[in-house]
Scaffold this motif. Structure first.
Motif, mmCIF file in Angstrom:
data_model
loop_
_atom_site.group_PDB
_atom_site.id
_atom_site.type_symbol
_atom_site.label_atom_id
_atom_site.label_comp_id
_atom_site.label_asym_id
_atom_site.label_seq_id
_atom_site.Cartn_x
_atom_site.Cartn_y
_atom_site.Cartn_z
ATOM 1 N N MET A 183 0.832 -1.188 0.000
ATOM 2 C CA MET A 183 0.000 0.000 0.000
ATOM 3 C C MET A 183 0.874 1.247 0.000
ATOM 4 S SD MET A 183 -3.129 0.787 2.492
ATOM 5 C CE MET A 183 -3.541 2.448 2.892
ATOM 6 N N ARG A 184 0.476 2.219 -0.765
ATOM 7 C CA ARG A 184 1.204 3.478 -0.836
ATOM 8 C C ARG A 184 1.049 4.280 0.437
ATOM 9 N NH1 ARG A 184 -1.211 4.962 -6.426
ATOM 10 N NH2 ARG A 184 0.322 4.001 -7.753
ATOM 11 N N GLY A 185 2.047 5.109 0.702
ATOM 12 C CA GLY A 185 1.924 6.059 1.801
ATOM 13 C C GLY A 185 0.990 7.181 1.391
ATOM 14 N N GLU A 186 0.758 8.083 2.309
ATOM 15 C CA GLU A 186 -0.140 9.190 1.988
ATOM 16 C C GLU A 186 0.509 10.146 0.993
ATOM 17 O OE1 GLU A 186 0.766 12.116 5.782
ATOM 18 O OE2 GLU A 186 -1.007 10.861 5.798
ATOM 19 N N PRO A 187 -0.300 10.893 0.260
ATOM 20 C CA PRO A 187 0.254 11.858 -0.698
ATOM 21 C C PRO A 187 1.177 12.851 0.009
ATOM 22 C CG PRO A 187 -2.128 11.674 -0.940
ATOM 23 C CD PRO A 187 -1.748 10.888 0.268
ATOM 24 N N GLN A 188 2.170 13.349 -0.701
ATOM 25 C CA GLN A 188 3.195 14.165 -0.075
ATOM 26 C C GLN A 188 2.981 15.683 -0.159
ATOM 27 O OE1 GLN A 188 5.661 12.808 1.861
ATOM 28 N NE2 GLN A 188 4.331 11.052 1.504
ATOM 29 N N LYS A 189 2.270 16.151 -1.160
ATOM 30 C CA LYS A 189 2.140 17.594 -1.343
ATOM 31 C C LYS A 189 1.023 18.153 -0.479
ATOM 32 C CE LYS A 189 4.274 17.817 -5.723
ATOM 33 N NZ LYS A 189 4.548 18.645 -6.831
ATOM 34 N N ARG A 190 1.286 19.338 0.067
ATOM 35 C CA ARG A 190 0.301 20.024 0.910
ATOM 36 C C ARG A 190 -0.228 21.256 0.189
ATOM 37 N NH1 ARG A 190 0.063 19.058 6.374
ATOM 38 N NH2 ARG A 190 1.632 17.672 7.216
ATOM 39 N N ILE A 191 -1.407 21.675 0.607
ATOM 40 C CA ILE A 191 -1.921 22.929 0.090
ATOM 41 C C ILE A 191 -1.217 24.077 0.816
ATOM 42 C CG2 ILE A 191 -4.124 21.930 -0.588
ATOM 43 C CD1 ILE A 191 -5.350 23.045 1.941
ATOM 44 N N SER A 192 -1.405 25.286 0.358
ATOM 45 C CA SER A 192 -0.728 26.447 0.930
ATOM 46 C C SER A 192 -1.103 26.649 2.391
ATOM 47 C CB SER A 192 -1.095 27.696 0.135
ATOM 48 O OG SER A 192 -0.561 28.845 0.750
ATOM 49 N N GLU A 193 -0.150 27.104 3.167
ATOM 50 C CA GLU A 193 -0.407 27.396 4.578
ATOM 51 C C GLU A 193 -1.324 28.608 4.731
ATOM 52 O OE1 GLU A 193 2.190 27.327 8.680
ATOM 53 O OE2 GLU A 193 3.181 26.929 6.773
ATOM 54 N N LYS A 194 -1.442 29.403 3.672
ATOM 55 C CA LYS A 194 -2.364 30.540 3.693
ATOM 56 C C LYS A 194 -3.814 30.065 3.791
ATOM 57 C CE LYS A 194 0.459 33.468 0.710
ATOM 58 N NZ LYS A 194 0.446 34.133 -0.617
ATOM 59 N N ALA A 195 -4.048 28.795 3.493
ATOM 60 C CA ALA A 195 -5.405 28.242 3.614
ATOM 61 C C ALA A 195 -5.920 28.401 5.041
ATOM 62 C CB ALA A 195 -5.416 26.773 3.214
ATOM 63 N N LEU A 196 -5.019 28.346 6.016
ATOM 64 C CA LEU A 196 -5.418 28.534 7.412
ATOM 65 C C LEU A 196 -6.102 29.886 7.599
ATOM 66 C CD1 LEU A 196 -2.245 27.116 9.167
ATOM 67 C CD2 LEU A 196 -4.551 26.186 9.335
ATOM 68 N N LYS A 197 -5.512 30.948 7.029
ATOM 69 C CA LYS A 197 -6.094 32.288 7.149
ATOM 70 C C LYS A 197 -7.463 32.346 6.481
ATOM 71 C CE LYS A 197 -1.638 34.623 7.169
ATOM 72 N NZ LYS A 197 -0.751 35.515 6.426
ATOM 73 N N VAL A 198 -7.547 31.761 5.291
ATOM 74 C CA VAL A 198 -8.809 31.772 4.542
ATOM 75 C C VAL A 198 -9.882 31.012 5.309
ATOM 76 C CG1 VAL A 198 -9.939 30.976 2.430
ATOM 77 C CG2 VAL A 198 -7.692 32.063 2.308
ATOM 78 N N TRP A 199 -9.578 29.827 5.785
ATOM 79 C CA TRP A 199 -10.563 29.034 6.508
ATOM 80 C C TRP A 199 -10.941 29.679 7.837
ATOM 81 C CZ3 TRP A 199 -7.616 23.929 5.205
ATOM 82 C CH2 TRP A 199 -7.910 23.564 3.881
ATOM 83 N N ARG A 200 -9.990 30.355 8.477
ATOM 84 C CA ARG A 200 -10.320 31.085 9.711
ATOM 85 C C ARG A 200 -11.272 32.234 9.404
ATOM 86 N NH1 ARG A 200 -4.426 30.307 11.722
ATOM 87 N NH2 ARG A 200 -4.764 28.535 13.109
ATOM 88 N N LEU A 201 -11.046 32.899 8.293
ATOM 89 C CA LEU A 201 -11.932 33.983 7.888
ATOM 90 C C LEU A 201 -13.343 33.463 7.624
ATOM 91 C CD1 LEU A 201 -11.973 37.002 7.347
ATOM 92 C CD2 LEU A 201 -11.256 36.545 5.005
ATOM 93 N N TYR A 202 -13.450 32.331 6.914
ATOM 94 C CA TYR A 202 -14.756 31.703 6.707
ATOM 95 C C TYR A 202 -15.378 31.315 8.049
ATOM 96 C CZ TYR A 202 -13.984 31.259 1.640
ATOM 97 O OH TYR A 202 -13.783 31.518 0.311
ATOM 98 N N GLY A 203 -14.572 30.800 8.958
ATOM 99 C CA GLY A 203 -15.055 30.443 10.287
ATOM 100 C C GLY A 203 -15.596 31.645 11.037
ATOM 101 N N MET A 204 -14.926 32.798 10.888
ATOM 102 C CA MET A 204 -15.408 34.022 11.527
ATOM 103 C C MET A 204 -16.756 34.446 10.946
ATOM 104 S SD MET A 204 -12.094 36.423 11.969
ATOM 105 C CE MET A 204 -10.514 35.621 11.989
ATOM 106 N N MET A 205 -16.933 34.219 9.653
ATOM 107 C CA MET A 205 -18.225 34.551 9.033
ATOM 108 C C MET A 205 -19.340 33.678 9.596
ATOM 109 S SD MET A 205 -17.254 35.102 5.075
ATOM 110 C CE MET A 205 -15.828 36.037 4.597
ATOM 111 N N TYR A 206 -19.080 32.365 9.726
ATOM 112 C CA TYR A 206 -20.078 31.466 10.317
ATOM 113 C C TYR A 206 -20.372 31.863 11.765
ATOM 114 C CZ TYR A 206 -19.124 28.376 6.337
ATOM 115 O OH TYR A 206 -18.959 27.857 5.087
ATOM 116 N N ALA A 207 -19.307 32.181 12.494
ATOM 117 C CA ALA A 207 -19.479 32.560 13.900
ATOM 118 C C ALA A 207 -20.246 33.875 14.013
ATOM 119 C CB ALA A 207 -18.105 32.681 14.572
#
Length: 159
Positions: free
Chosen positions: A1-25
């Motif tokens: 079985m293969r290991g998990e994929p190696q590439k990650r999305i940008s760390e800036k995604a944290l800021k974007v998702w936090r901003l979306y979270g603030m909108m929901y909140a």
């Protein structure tokens, strides 16, 4: 079985998702404040307001602090010659293989919030479904879109 994929999305995604979270909140806080005003005006029971404020605090903490970190840690992808592998999920980790021969077209998308952080989302369309790789640097997303498109053509020619 293969290991998990190696590439990650940008760390800036944290800021974007936090901003979306603030909108929901914010929506939850507006409901809580409206309940407070109605409770004062109509002399309702305070238990509802207290409960809503507790839920608002929990929603804010979960959607702004916890979920973005967990989501970013789990999101991985890898584009290979014959397939695209995606891994996502917080509690249940889902891994998907998309064969290159099934790829019909590849799009990049960018809403106003992603644009502010110079991020784009790649959408990979097959006959049956669409798969997304969210929050990649725009230049990386453009290169990846071109690469997947070329690999899909080569895979189609081989069939």
């Amino acid at each position: 079985m293969r290991g998990e994929p190696q590439k990650r999305i940008s760390e800036k995604a944290l800021k974007v998702w936090r901003l979306y979270g603030m909108m929901y909140a914010a929506i939850m806080w507006i409901i809580s404040i409206a309940a407070l005003v109605l409770t004062i005006l109509f002399d309702w029971h305070w238990g509802i307001v207290v409960g809503l404020f507790i839920v608002s605090i929990a929603v804010t903490y979960i959607f702004v602090s916890i979920l973005p970190k967990l989501r970013w840690r789990r999101w991985r992808y890898e584009v290979r010659e014959q397939e695209i592998e995606l891994q996502r999920g917080i509690i249940i980790v889902k891994r998907t293989l998309v064969p290159m021969v099934r790829v019909q077209h590849v799009d990049t998308g960018q809403g106003p919030i992603l644009k502010k952080y110079n991020l784009s989302t790649i959408t990979i369309s097959t006959a049956a479904t669409k798969h997304e790789i969210p929050a990649l640097e725009t230049s990386e997303a453009d290169e990846l879109r071109t690469s997947i498109s070329l690999l899909a053509r080569v895979a189609e020619d081989d069939v």
